[in-house]
Enzyme design. Structure first.
Site, mmCIF file in Angstrom:
data_model
loop_
_atom_site.group_PDB
_atom_site.id
_atom_site.type_symbol
_atom_site.label_atom_id
_atom_site.label_comp_id
_atom_site.label_asym_id
_atom_site.label_seq_id
_atom_site.Cartn_x
_atom_site.Cartn_y
_atom_site.Cartn_z
ATOM 1 N N CYS A 2 -12.338 -19.128 -49.273
ATOM 2 C CA CYS A 2 -13.594 -18.912 -48.328
ATOM 3 C C CYS A 2 -14.560 -18.185 -49.479
ATOM 4 O O CYS A 2 -14.228 -17.383 -50.183
ATOM 5 C CB CYS A 2 -13.054 -18.006 -47.465
ATOM 6 S SG CYS A 2 -12.075 -18.741 -46.243
ATOM 7 N N ARG A 27 -15.611 -22.974 -54.711
ATOM 8 C CA ARG A 27 -14.418 -22.164 -54.489
ATOM 9 C C ARG A 27 -13.505 -23.119 -53.593
ATOM 10 O O ARG A 27 -12.587 -22.725 -53.441
ATOM 11 C CB ARG A 27 -14.889 -21.057 -53.779
ATOM 12 C CG ARG A 27 -15.555 -20.152 -54.521
ATOM 13 C CD ARG A 27 -16.138 -18.796 -53.735
ATOM 14 N NE ARG A 27 -15.144 -18.123 -53.214
ATOM 15 C CZ ARG A 27 -14.586 -16.985 -53.602
ATOM 16 N NH1 ARG A 27 -14.831 -16.652 -55.098
ATOM 17 N NH2 ARG A 27 -13.602 -16.158 -53.211
ATOM 18 N N TRP A 75 -12.154 -21.898 -46.032
ATOM 19 C CA TRP A 75 -11.123 -22.909 -46.622
ATOM 20 C C TRP A 75 -9.904 -22.560 -45.676
ATOM 21 O O TRP A 75 -9.440 -21.587 -45.688
ATOM 22 C CB TRP A 75 -10.488 -22.348 -47.921
ATOM 23 C CG TRP A 75 -9.707 -23.125 -48.920
ATOM 24 C CD1 TRP A 75 -10.057 -24.311 -49.535
ATOM 25 C CD2 TRP A 75 -8.520 -23.042 -49.199
ATOM 26 N NE1 TRP A 75 -8.765 -24.831 -50.015
ATOM 27 C CE2 TRP A 75 -7.789 -24.111 -49.829
ATOM 28 C CE3 TRP A 75 -7.594 -21.919 -48.640
ATOM 29 C CZ2 TRP A 75 -6.506 -24.119 -50.268
ATOM 30 C CZ3 TRP A 75 -6.223 -21.954 -49.124
ATOM 31 C CH2 TRP A 75 -5.770 -23.110 -49.735
ATOM 32 N N ASN A 99 -12.940 -13.511 -45.825
ATOM 33 C CA ASN A 99 -12.356 -14.104 -46.842
ATOM 34 C C ASN A 99 -10.731 -13.356 -47.077
ATOM 35 O O ASN A 99 -10.803 -12.281 -46.894
ATOM 36 C CB ASN A 99 -13.108 -14.184 -48.202
ATOM 37 C CG ASN A 99 -12.165 -14.422 -49.257
ATOM 38 O OD1 ASN A 99 -11.324 -15.459 -49.070
ATOM 39 N ND2 ASN A 99 -12.333 -14.225 -50.495
ATOM 40 N N GLY A 100 -9.668 -14.258 -47.072
ATOM 41 C CA GLY A 100 -8.434 -13.528 -47.381
ATOM 42 C C GLY A 100 -7.522 -13.801 -45.914
ATOM 43 O O GLY A 100 -7.836 -14.615 -45.148
ATOM 44 N N GLU A 480 -0.229 -29.261 -69.111
ATOM 45 C CA GLU A 480 -1.798 -28.947 -68.672
ATOM 46 C C GLU A 480 -2.526 -30.551 -68.498
ATOM 47 O O GLU A 480 -3.214 -30.701 -67.499
ATOM 48 C CB GLU A 480 -2.562 -28.187 -69.801
ATOM 49 C CG GLU A 480 -4.031 -28.036 -69.297
ATOM 50 C CD GLU A 480 -4.501 -27.761 -68.229
ATOM 51 O OE1 GLU A 480 -3.586 -27.006 -67.346
ATOM 52 O OE2 GLU A 480 -5.439 -27.546 -67.724
ATOM 53 N N LYS A 484 -4.041 -31.548 -64.876
ATOM 54 C CA LYS A 484 -5.480 -31.873 -64.831
ATOM 55 C C LYS A 484 -5.701 -33.196 -64.411
ATOM 56 O O LYS A 484 -6.575 -33.423 -63.288
ATOM 57 C CB LYS A 484 -6.090 -32.047 -66.305
ATOM 58 C CG LYS A 484 -7.339 -31.686 -66.532
ATOM 59 C CD LYS A 484 -7.691 -30.153 -66.581
ATOM 60 C CE LYS A 484 -7.102 -29.135 -65.463
ATOM 61 N NZ LYS A 484 -7.115 -27.812 -65.418
ATOM 62 N N GLU A 487 -4.833 -33.097 -60.317
ATOM 63 C CA GLU A 487 -5.522 -32.329 -59.363
ATOM 64 C C GLU A 487 -6.943 -33.036 -59.227
ATOM 65 O O GLU A 487 -7.500 -32.717 -58.137
ATOM 66 C CB GLU A 487 -5.748 -30.970 -59.562
ATOM 67 C CG GLU A 487 -6.627 -30.806 -61.043
ATOM 68 C CD GLU A 487 -6.823 -29.252 -61.376
ATOM 69 O OE1 GLU A 487 -6.850 -28.736 -62.447
ATOM 70 O OE2 GLU A 487 -7.101 -28.368 -60.412
ATOM 71 N N HIS A 503 18.018 -37.952 -69.699
ATOM 72 C CA HIS A 503 18.938 -37.253 -68.802
ATOM 73 C C HIS A 503 18.656 -37.451 -67.457
ATOM 74 O O HIS A 503 19.126 -36.651 -66.364
ATOM 75 C CB HIS A 503 18.904 -35.718 -69.189
ATOM 76 C CG HIS A 503 19.405 -35.713 -70.654
ATOM 77 N ND1 HIS A 503 20.565 -35.707 -71.004
ATOM 78 C CD2 HIS A 503 18.519 -35.350 -71.815
ATOM 79 C CE1 HIS A 503 20.593 -35.592 -72.459
ATOM 80 N NE2 HIS A 503 19.503 -35.477 -72.892
ATOM 81 N N LYS A 604 -11.000 -22.802 -56.003
ATOM 82 C CA LYS A 604 -11.465 -22.243 -57.396
ATOM 83 C C LYS A 604 -10.533 -20.846 -57.801
ATOM 84 O O LYS A 604 -9.830 -20.853 -58.732
ATOM 85 C CB LYS A 604 -13.025 -22.041 -57.720
ATOM 86 C CG LYS A 604 -13.014 -21.491 -59.149
ATOM 87 C CD LYS A 604 -12.546 -22.584 -60.106
ATOM 88 C CE LYS A 604 -12.796 -22.058 -61.749
ATOM 89 N NZ LYS A 604 -12.053 -23.025 -62.614
#
Ligand code: M6R
Length: 609
Positions: A2, A27, A75, A99-100, A480, A484, A487, A503, A604
């Protein structure tokens, strides 16, 4: 996560709030809203969707006319994205944005229901609004303080009381919040970019401090309601750094900023050809006795740590464990006095990384933070600190933060190896000199590979799943590359140590599964090539990212597409080799019609668990 904004001044508040919220879009969010004092009444307009939807709604219902208000991008955590769950939320006399997470919201909700309160939404936020209203004693600051004592969790709040139409209040615990100031106006925001168009001067709100914003300025009290003076900070980057600057997306802008980001990060930390980290609190004497190192981080930052493991172990011969922060913090890790714990974080606010840092300190370990966001919680709480000087990273997908994290990790590894006397000063100078060439090398890779990556990305549009393989540092880098891609393109992908394929995982390979292989480490290139041949013979399309030297030795037809990068010092190859992986991810995302800057479901800065 948020985003919170707030304004007190004489501008058109609705416009300020929406404009500031656009700077927090990076964000991640699924709904948005504002509340503004209009003729001493609080008018709230909110909606599920994007800021464009909010603007449409404001256009339809009429935007609140006033100069004081709060705004929010949500969010979703508690309750689905919907109009009713969007912020702001209100009690009879209070309206808030949040937020949180309020961890004990169910207990509080039950209590409030027992007192006859009714709830409209599924959110934890509405519980705080109702509690503020329930406990309101006519004094907003005292009320906020009392409510804070009841709340568990990490959160930041922007608050308006109906009885005080000339002010906005703000408080935080763990979640970040800043207070911007300018002549005749004040702001609150979750992050600096939101206010940069109005002011560069701001205060960092600390845990449980309460800010009162009026046109005359801002005052602060601590948790005991004692007035406090705070240090005014000035943002050292400007609006331009937080704008797209002619690029279609922040992600590609930030990929292109990597050469200068590396340059900015390493130059001040090199003296007489050797690493110099004294300003960061790091001297040879201070680090020479560490017996083990644990690198703790999340996502991309953790992948930078994986590269660090190979490099530090190779150069300084100190055992390095890399741990995911959310695992480290709950598994009673074996770290203590004499151990170094390195926390890597772009935002410096990632909840799990921050908790890991605190746990490491509690256990007696020395902590080093590698952080991009100035003044963030992780930066402030670690024993030693090296800032990555990447500037603001706005795209959710981390690119320039990763490359600067690598740069700092290399410098630290060189310094540690010097301290441990596992390399000579001459060898160290050679490595530093190779690192200094990286900005130019990265620029070369961007210039020479972008078109090819764009073309290869067209071949990935319909893939359902991909495999990234490599050995050693190339494996660390594959992790990485895979993250990338997934996402921003929403294509499933895995990274695998190439030698481990046989394996089990090789059973997945068929014509439908492209394989991206990284081969930059001379010692293991023949082995990786054998693995490529194995997957190729099972039908996979092979995209190979390799050094020019490797490409020259490659037999015709082994790979379907080859992306060549110039050979540099082997240990430093991840810095250049990551660039084509970033470009492939970016262009695949574009080809699939996604917005690479705001991938679905992602935020973010992950300030909640
Ligand atoms: O701010 P942090 O570096 O602590 O964030 C950690 C991860 O959330 C982050 O690296 C994430 O994986 C990237 N944005 C992915 O590109």
């Amino acid at each position: 996560m948020c985003g919170i904004v707030g304004y007190v001044g004489s501008r058109d508040c609705s416009e300020v709030l929406v404009s500031a919220l656009t700077k927090l879009e990076y964000r991640g969010y699924d709904s948005a809203g504002i509340a503004v004092f209009e003729n001493n009444e609080i008018i709230t307009v909110k909606t599920k969707g994007k800021l464009k939807d909010l603007e449409d709604k404001l256009g339809a219902v009429g935007k609140p006319q006033g100069h004081i208000g709060i705004g929010h991008t949500r969010w979703a955590t508690h309750g689905e994205p919907s109009d009713v769950n969007s912020h702001p939320h209100s009690g009879a006399r209070v309206t808030i944005v949040h937020n949180g997470i309020i961890e004990n919201y169910l207990d509080l909700k039950e209590f409030l229901i027992s007192k006859g309160r009714e709830f409209l939404s599924d959110t934890d936020t509405e519980v705080v609004a109702q509690l503020l209203d329930y406990m309101y004693n006519g004094n907003p600051v005292e009320t906020i303080d009392s409510v804070m004592a009841e709340l568990k969790g990490s959160f930041a709040l922007g608050i308006m009381f109906k009885d005080y139409p000339d002010r906005v209040f703000a408080v935080r615990r763990e979640s970040p919040l800043i207070v911007g100031v300018n002549e005749g106006e004040c702001f609150i925001a979750s992050d600096v970019p939101a206010i940069l168009q109005y002011t560069r001067d701001y205060y960092l709100l600390e845990h449980d401090e309460i800010a009162t914003l009026t046109r005359e300025g801002v005052t602060f009290v601590d948790e005991h309601l004692e007035p406090i003076e705070k240090e005014l900070k000035t943002a050292d980057w400007d609006m331009e750094a937080a704008e797209k600057g002619g690029y279609p997306h922040f992600m590609i802008k930030e990929i292109n900023e990597q050469p200068s980001a590396i340059q900015m990060t390493i130059t001040p930390r090199i003296k007489n050809g050797l690493p110099c980290l004294e300003e960061c609190g790091i001297t040879l004497d201070k680090i020479k006795d560490f017996k083990s190192i644990t690198i703790v981080a999340c996502g991309t930052a953790m992948h930078a740590g994986m590269v660090g493991k190979y490099v530090i172990e190779d150069l300084a011969r100190v055992p390095v464990t890399v741990d995911i922060a959310s695992e480290f913090r709950y598994r009673n890790p074996i770290v203590g006095k004499g151990d170094l714990v390195i926390i890597v974080s772009q935002s410096g606010e990632t909840a799990d990384s921050l908790a890991a840092l605190r746990l490491a300190k509690q256990k007696g370990a020395t902590t080093l933070a590698i952080v991009n966001a100035k003044g963030s919680s992780i930066a402030r709480e670690a024993d030693m600190l090296i800032y990555t000087l990447a500037g603001p990273e706005i795209a959710v997908a981390s690119t320039k933060a990763y490359i600067t994290q690598l740069s700092v990790i290399y410098l630290f590894a060189f310094e540690l190896a010097l301290a441990k006397e596992t390399i000579s000063p001459a060898e160290c100078k050679r490595l530093v000199s190779a690192l200094r060439k990286m900005p130019e090398a990265v620029q070369y890779v961007i210039d020479s590979c972008e078109e090819k990556c764009k073309f290869i990305a067209t071949k990935l549009i319909n893939a359902e799943s991909l495999l990234y393989i490599g050995r050693g540092l190339d494996y660390a880098l594959s992790m990485e590359g895979s993250l990338k891609l997934k996402e921003v393109s929403y294509i499933h992908s895995e990274s695998y140590a190439a030698g481990e394929l046989k394996h089990g995982t090789i059973s997945l390979i068929d014509e439908e599964m492209p394989v991206i292989s990284v081969a930059t480490q001379t010692d293991v290139i023949p082995k990786t090539i054998s693995n490529i041949v194995e997957v190729k013979s099972r039908g996979a399309t092979i995209i190979l990212v390799c050094t020019d030297a490797c490409a020259r030795k490659l037999k015709e037809g082994v790979a379907d597409y080859v992306i060549e990068i110039p050979h540099s010092d082997e240990l430093l190859m991840p810095i250049t080799a990551v660039v084509p992986l970033q470009l492939l991810a970016y262009y695949t995302s574009i080809n699939r019609g996604n917005d690479p800057d705001k991938p679905r479901n992602l935020a973010k800065s992950v300030t909640v668990e």
